[in-house]
Design an enzyme around this catalytic site. Sequence first.
Site, short mmCIF file in Angstrom:
data_model
loop_
_atom_site.label_atom_id
_atom_site.label_comp_id
_atom_site.label_asym_id
_atom_site.label_seq_id
_atom_site.Cartn_x
_atom_site.Cartn_y
_atom_site.Cartn_z
N ASP A 89 -5.78 10.02 -11.94
CA ASP A 89 -6.99 9.93 -12.77
C ASP A 89 -6.80 9.01 -13.96
O ASP A 89 -7.69 8.23 -14.30
CB ASP A 89 -7.43 11.33 -13.23
CG ASP A 89 -8.03 12.12 -12.09
OD1 ASP A 89 -8.45 11.48 -11.09
OD2 ASP A 89 -8.05 13.36 -12.17
N LYS B 96 0.79 -1.24 0.00
CA LYS B 96 0.00 0.00 0.00
C LYS B 96 0.82 1.29 0.00
O LYS B 96 0.36 2.35 0.41
CB LYS B 96 -1.00 0.03 1.16
CG LYS B 96 -1.84 -1.21 1.31
CD LYS B 96 -2.33 -1.79 0.00
CE LYS B 96 -3.36 -0.95 -0.71
NZ LYS B 96 -3.65 -1.54 -2.07
N GLY C 31 2.42 2.50 -2.83
CA GLY C 31 2.60 3.06 -4.16
C GLY C 31 3.28 2.08 -5.11
O GLY C 31 3.88 2.48 -6.12
N THR D 102 1.95 -0.22 -7.20
CA THR D 102 1.33 -0.27 -8.53
C THR D 102 1.68 0.97 -9.33
O THR D 102 1.93 0.91 -10.54
CB THR D 102 -0.21 -0.38 -8.36
OG1 THR D 102 -0.49 -1.34 -7.34
CG2 THR D 102 -0.88 -0.79 -9.65
N TRP D 103 1.71 2.09 -8.66
CA TRP D 103 2.10 3.36 -9.29
C TRP D 103 3.52 3.24 -9.86
O TRP D 103 3.78 3.59 -11.01
CB TRP D 103 2.03 4.45 -8.21
CG TRP D 103 1.97 5.85 -8.70
CD1 TRP D 103 1.88 6.27 -10.00
CD2 TRP D 103 1.97 7.02 -7.88
NE1 TRP D 103 1.83 7.65 -10.03
CE2 TRP D 103 1.87 8.12 -8.74
CE3 TRP D 103 2.02 7.25 -6.50
CZ2 TRP D 103 1.85 9.44 -8.26
CZ3 TRP D 103 1.99 8.54 -6.03
CH2 TRP D 103 1.91 9.63 -6.90
N SER E 185 -4.86 2.77 3.88
CA SER E 185 -4.97 2.11 2.58
C SER E 185 -5.01 0.58 2.75
O SER E 185 -5.75 -0.12 2.07
CB SER E 185 -3.79 2.54 1.71
OG SER E 185 -3.91 2.04 0.41
N HIS F 252 7.15 -7.65 -2.10
CA HIS F 252 6.94 -6.97 -0.82
C HIS F 252 7.87 -7.56 0.24
O HIS F 252 7.65 -7.36 1.44
CB HIS F 252 5.50 -7.16 -0.34
CG HIS F 252 4.47 -6.41 -1.15
ND1 HIS F 252 4.60 -5.07 -1.45
CD2 HIS F 252 3.30 -6.80 -1.71
CE1 HIS F 252 3.54 -4.68 -2.16
NE2 HIS F 252 2.75 -5.71 -2.34
N PHE G 17 -9.47 -0.39 -6.21
CA PHE G 17 -8.06 -0.58 -5.85
C PHE G 17 -7.31 0.76 -5.89
O PHE G 17 -6.57 1.10 -4.98
CB PHE G 17 -7.39 -1.59 -6.80
CG PHE G 17 -6.01 -1.96 -6.36
CD1 PHE G 17 -5.81 -3.04 -5.51
CD2 PHE G 17 -4.90 -1.21 -6.76
CE1 PHE G 17 -4.53 -3.36 -5.07
CE2 PHE G 17 -3.63 -1.53 -6.32
CZ PHE G 17 -3.45 -2.62 -5.48
N GLY H 231 -5.69 8.06 -3.36
CA GLY H 231 -4.43 8.59 -3.88
C GLY H 231 -4.02 9.94 -3.34
O GLY H 231 -3.51 10.79 -4.09
P1 A3P Z 1 -5.06 4.79 -1.29
O1 A3P Z 1 -5.72 3.55 -0.80
O2 A3P Z 1 -4.60 5.68 -0.16
O3 A3P Z 1 -5.85 5.53 -2.30
P2 A3P Z 1 -0.10 -0.31 -3.69
O4 A3P Z 1 -0.05 -0.25 -5.17
O5 A3P Z 1 1.24 -0.37 -3.04
O6 A3P Z 1 -1.05 -1.36 -3.22
O7 A3P Z 1 -0.66 1.10 -3.19
C1 A3P Z 1 -2.00 1.46 -3.42
C2 A3P Z 1 -2.16 2.92 -3.05
O8 A3P Z 1 -1.52 3.73 -4.06
C3 A3P Z 1 -3.62 3.33 -3.04
O9 A3P Z 1 -3.69 4.34 -2.03
C4 A3P Z 1 -3.80 3.88 -4.44
O10 A3P Z 1 -4.90 4.72 -4.60
C5 A3P Z 1 -2.48 4.63 -4.58
N1 A3P Z 1 -2.18 4.95 -5.98
C6 A3P Z 1 -2.15 4.13 -7.05
N2 A3P Z 1 -1.88 4.80 -8.17
C7 A3P Z 1 -1.72 6.10 -7.81
C8 A3P Z 1 -1.43 7.31 -8.53
N3 A3P Z 1 -1.25 7.32 -9.85
N4 A3P Z 1 -1.35 8.46 -7.82
C9 A3P Z 1 -1.53 8.47 -6.49
N5 A3P Z 1 -1.81 7.37 -5.74
C10 A3P Z 1 -1.90 6.20 -6.41
#
Ligand code: A3P
Length: 275
Positions: free
Chosen positions: A209, A35, A37, A39-40, A116, A85, A236, A240
């Site tokens: 977005d 949680k 970031g 995936t980002w 998160s 992880h 998911f 953010g």
């Molecule tokens: P939130 O639940 O606070 O919104 P992971 O990928 O490590 O599981 O993390 C998920 C978190 O990263 C979620 O946080 C998700 O919304 C956030 N996230 C994913 N893509 C994002 C982006 N482009 N910008 C900001 N937050 C992002």
Amino acid sequence: IASGLLVLTLDPKWIAEIPDHPVSLGDLYVVSYPKSGTTWTQQIVSLIQRGGEKDTHITADIPWLELKGKDFVLALSSPRTLKSHLPYHMMPGRDPANSIAKYIYIARNPKDVAVSYYYHAKRFTHFDFTGDWNCFFEFFMKGEVPFGLWFDHVLEWWKYKDAENILFLMYEDLKKDLSGSVKTIAQFMGYQSLDDAMIEKITRQCTFDSMKDNPLATYDSLPEAPEVTVSNSTPFIRKGVIGDWKNHFSDEQSARFDAEYTKRMSGSGLVFEFE
Ligand code: A3P
């Protein structure tokens, strides 16, 4: 790594073998406490590797090491890019700072991580978690969640942040300056010559977005999603933002967390932004 009541079932034999797993030149690991970031960062890394254009899902571009298992991982040809992880000492190469692979570690302020993670636990059926925030908070404080105590995970990786093959990133920095972060990541990966237009093209596809609406960037679009997701749970790619913890932590929880944070983090030099 599967501690406490919130359990993620991974093959323990495979997990125990991972530190002895061969590492090759060019291999890249995207690592985090859940949680934070992940995936980002996967989206950024895979777009850099694919010249800003891709039609594959992030889970295919950068598979999850622990979940995929030995046969899958050994069948991948090098250079491989994998998500993990795992704590520092359980990674392939055992001692990442002295291995020939590269590692990108992304960390996020732990109060937002906790919130998160709470929605994550409520979201996925395998957690079988029906408790409320107060209940999850106690699990998180004790590290009784998959991948253990946040402090242990982050502080162990932080010790090696200066190694040339490790890039330590913060979620909050990506929020503040996404295109600058894309550039930093590209340079670390060895893509020094990406021009500004390419950096912008990648950045556009990594905003909250655009990722939220992109079926290739979210877990909600996976064919197995209906089966593994509790109905009516949050998406998911959820909110953010920095500071959503304020909508969840009570004053008492915040004070308890801050006391633990001060105790654990003092002297580390690692500072997070909480708002
Ligand atoms: P939130 O639940 O606070 O919104 P992971 O990928 O490590 O599981 O993390 C998920 C978190 O990263 C979620 O946080 C998700 O919304 C956030 N996230 C994913 N893509 C994002 C982006 N482009 N910008 C900001 N937050 C992002």
